[in-house]
Design a protein around this motif. Sequence first.
Motif, PDB file in Angstrom:
ATOM      1  N   ASP A  79    -107.248 -36.515 -85.014  1.00  0.00           N
ATOM      2  CA  ASP A  79    -106.144 -36.394 -84.065  1.00  0.00           C
ATOM      3  C   ASP A  79    -106.666 -36.417 -82.633  1.00  0.00           C
ATOM      4  N   LYS A  80    -107.747 -35.689 -82.402  1.00  0.00           N
ATOM      5  CA  LYS A  80    -108.397 -35.685 -81.083  1.00  0.00           C
ATOM      6  C   LYS A  80    -109.904 -35.757 -81.295  1.00  0.00           C
ATOM      7  N   ARG A  81    -110.574 -36.418 -80.374  1.00  0.00           N
ATOM      8  CA  ARG A  81    -112.033 -36.541 -80.423  1.00  0.00           C
ATOM      9  C   ARG A  81    -112.563 -36.440 -78.999  1.00  0.00           C
ATOM     10  N   VAL A  82    -113.551 -35.561 -78.791  1.00  0.00           N
ATOM     11  CA  VAL A  82    -114.109 -35.377 -77.461  1.00  0.00           C
ATOM     12  C   VAL A  82    -115.627 -35.292 -77.552  1.00  0.00           C
ATOM     13  N   GLU A  83    -116.260 -35.882 -76.577  1.00  0.00           N
ATOM     14  CA  GLU A  83    -117.715 -35.795 -76.472  1.00  0.00           C
ATOM     15  C   GLU A  83    -118.033 -34.895 -75.283  1.00  0.00           C
ATOM     16  N   LEU A  84    -118.541 -33.709 -75.591  1.00  0.00           N
ATOM     17  CA  LEU A  84    -118.871 -32.746 -74.539  1.00  0.00           C
ATOM     18  C   LEU A  84    -120.125 -33.190 -73.801  1.00  0.00           C
ATOM     19  N   ALA A  85    -120.152 -32.907 -72.498  1.00  0.00           N
ATOM     20  CA  ALA A  85    -121.298 -33.266 -71.665  1.00  0.00           C
ATOM     21  C   ALA A  85    -121.623 -32.105 -70.740  1.00  0.00           C
ATOM     22  N   ALA A  86    -122.892 -32.003 -70.345  1.00  0.00           N
ATOM     23  CA  ALA A  86    -123.326 -30.942 -69.435  1.00  0.00           C
ATOM     24  C   ALA A  86    -122.647 -31.120 -68.080  1.00  0.00           C
ATOM     25  N   ARG A  87    -122.233 -30.012 -67.479  1.00  0.00           N
ATOM     26  CA  ARG A  87    -121.526 -30.053 -66.205  1.00  0.00           C
ATOM     27  C   ARG A  87    -122.422 -29.709 -65.021  1.00  0.00           C
ATOM     28  N   ALA A  88    -123.683 -29.365 -65.310  1.00  0.00           N
ATOM     29  CA  ALA A  88    -124.630 -29.026 -64.242  1.00  0.00           C
ATOM     30  C   ALA A  88    -126.036 -29.267 -64.762  1.00  0.00           C
ATOM     31  N   GLU A 195    -133.612 -26.743 -73.970  1.00  0.00           N
ATOM     32  CA  GLU A 195    -133.799 -28.099 -73.445  1.00  0.00           C
ATOM     33  C   GLU A 195    -133.232 -28.202 -72.035  1.00  0.00           C
ATOM     34  N   TRP A 196    -133.932 -28.982 -71.204  1.00  0.00           N
ATOM     35  CA  TRP A 196    -133.440 -29.237 -69.848  1.00  0.00           C
ATOM     36  C   TRP A 196    -132.444 -30.396 -69.910  1.00  0.00           C
ATOM     37  N   VAL A 197    -131.289 -30.189 -69.310  1.00  0.00           N
ATOM     38  CA  VAL A 197    -130.271 -31.238 -69.290  1.00  0.00           C
ATOM     39  C   VAL A 197    -129.822 -31.459 -67.862  1.00  0.00           C
ATOM     40  N   GLN A 198    -129.331 -32.645 -67.629  1.00  0.00           N
ATOM     41  CA  GLN A 198    -128.784 -33.000 -66.328  1.00  0.00           C
ATOM     42  C   GLN A 198    -127.257 -33.140 -66.439  1.00  0.00           C
ATOM     43  N   THR A 199    -126.620 -33.164 -65.310  1.00  0.00           N
ATOM     44  CA  THR A 199    -125.164 -33.314 -65.292  1.00  0.00           C
ATOM     45  C   THR A 199    -124.773 -34.627 -65.984  1.00  0.00           C
ATOM     46  N   GLY A 200    -123.868 -34.524 -66.955  1.00  0.00           N
ATOM     47  CA  GLY A 200    -123.414 -35.709 -67.689  1.00  0.00           C
ATOM     48  C   GLY A 200    -124.157 -35.984 -68.978  1.00  0.00           C
ATOM     49  N   THR A 201    -125.177 -35.183 -69.293  1.00  0.00           N
ATOM     50  CA  THR A 201    -125.918 -35.393 -70.540  1.00  0.00           C
ATOM     51  C   THR A 201    -125.017 -35.081 -71.742  1.00  0.00           C
ATOM     52  N   PRO A 202    -124.870 -36.019 -72.718  1.00  0.00           N
ATOM     53  CA  PRO A 202    -124.059 -35.725 -73.912  1.00  0.00           C
ATOM     54  C   PRO A 202    -124.629 -34.533 -74.673  1.00  0.00           C
ATOM     55  N   VAL A 203    -123.765 -33.643 -75.074  1.00  0.00           N
ATOM     56  CA  VAL A 203    -124.173 -32.419 -75.752  1.00  0.00           C
ATOM     57  C   VAL A 203    -123.717 -32.405 -77.207  1.00  0.00           C
ATOM     58  N   ALA A 204    -122.423 -32.653 -77.451  1.00  0.00           N
ATOM     59  CA  ALA A 204    -121.884 -32.574 -78.812  1.00  0.00           C
ATOM     60  C   ALA A 204    -120.571 -33.347 -78.894  1.00  0.00           C
TER      61      ALA A 204
END
Length: 365
Positions: A79-88, A195-204
């Motif tokens: 029904d819904k699908r979202v790809e979470l990404a780092a915001r900072a 893990e080090w992530v940058q803004t916009g990195t796909p998370v889940a």
Amino acid sequence: MPKFHRLAALAVMACAVAWIATGEFSSVGSAQTAEGKESQTPEAPATENKPLVRTVSAVEPVFVDHARAIRLSGITEADKRVELAARADGVIASLAMTKGGMVGAGSEVMTLEGPEAVAQERIARIALDQKERDLEVAQRLFEGGSTSESNLTNARSARDAAAAELARAQASADRLRLKAPFAGVVDTVTVELGEWVQTGTPVATILSLDPILVKAEVSEVDLAAVAVGSTAKVRLVNGTEMDGTVRLVAREASAQTRTFPVEIALPNPRMTLPSGMTAEVSLYAQPLRAVVVPRSIITLSDKGELGVRVVDKANVAQFAAVQIIDDTAQGLVVTGVPEGVRIITAGQDLVRDGDTVEVASGVGQ
């Protein structure tokens, strides 16, 4: 001897001439009576030409309210699908989700390290509390006549500025916290704790599977028979059969196939139905008053119309144009059969409009 032959020949000739002269030859081959008149040939007795009455078989039509089935092939989707990404930017301090696990709506699924942003939020809150107290003091002094209105206005402006600063600090700190936008299943997790992530990195990736959708496409011919809110029967490739509800009927056709996408929602409270499963969909048009007839009795009129032969109460045969709305195992489902008639099931090709027929009793019932 030759002389005798000549005499015989002359005698025969003389007899022939005498016979011809009498005129009796005229009666040879004629049908004259003794008075010289022709006898009348007896006429055969006249037979009465009666119209031919055909014998046919006929049955009483059984009218039913038939909902035509529209069968489609589809596939299940979330029904819904979202790809979470780092915001900072930052190091992952906590990761509260696992692949295949469940998350609630608004739950915090990941936190980044950010002591500076957290400290700035606390400072901004303290400053706002101080400005709130200053405004209260200025308000009492103004009401007691001990301060001017401009001092009260300055205190109110300082309070508003502190509130704006706190909002900015909170927004900065909030970017360190990642929340699930809706309840669902965690389909993929692409990062690890620390893990080090940058803004916009796909998370889940999170999927909402309740309800789960079956997406199919309906032809432009059947589009008018499909409506939002109508019931659909769905059979999945694993044998599961369920009733769903049409949630969407697209108003724009696909440019390649000229078909219209439709969505059917299926209840899936336990999240047991996955996305991507093949499904067979049966949609049902509005019920119409119709009759189920054998395929063999369908005939054509002189104008090429499709129909059946019927017989009224006076046993007069007529042609009834019909429209085939469905093809079932029991026969063709047609509309257009008039009330108060019987449908001819045998002999329909031997009669025409207006012919009087004899209906064989007990035949074709």
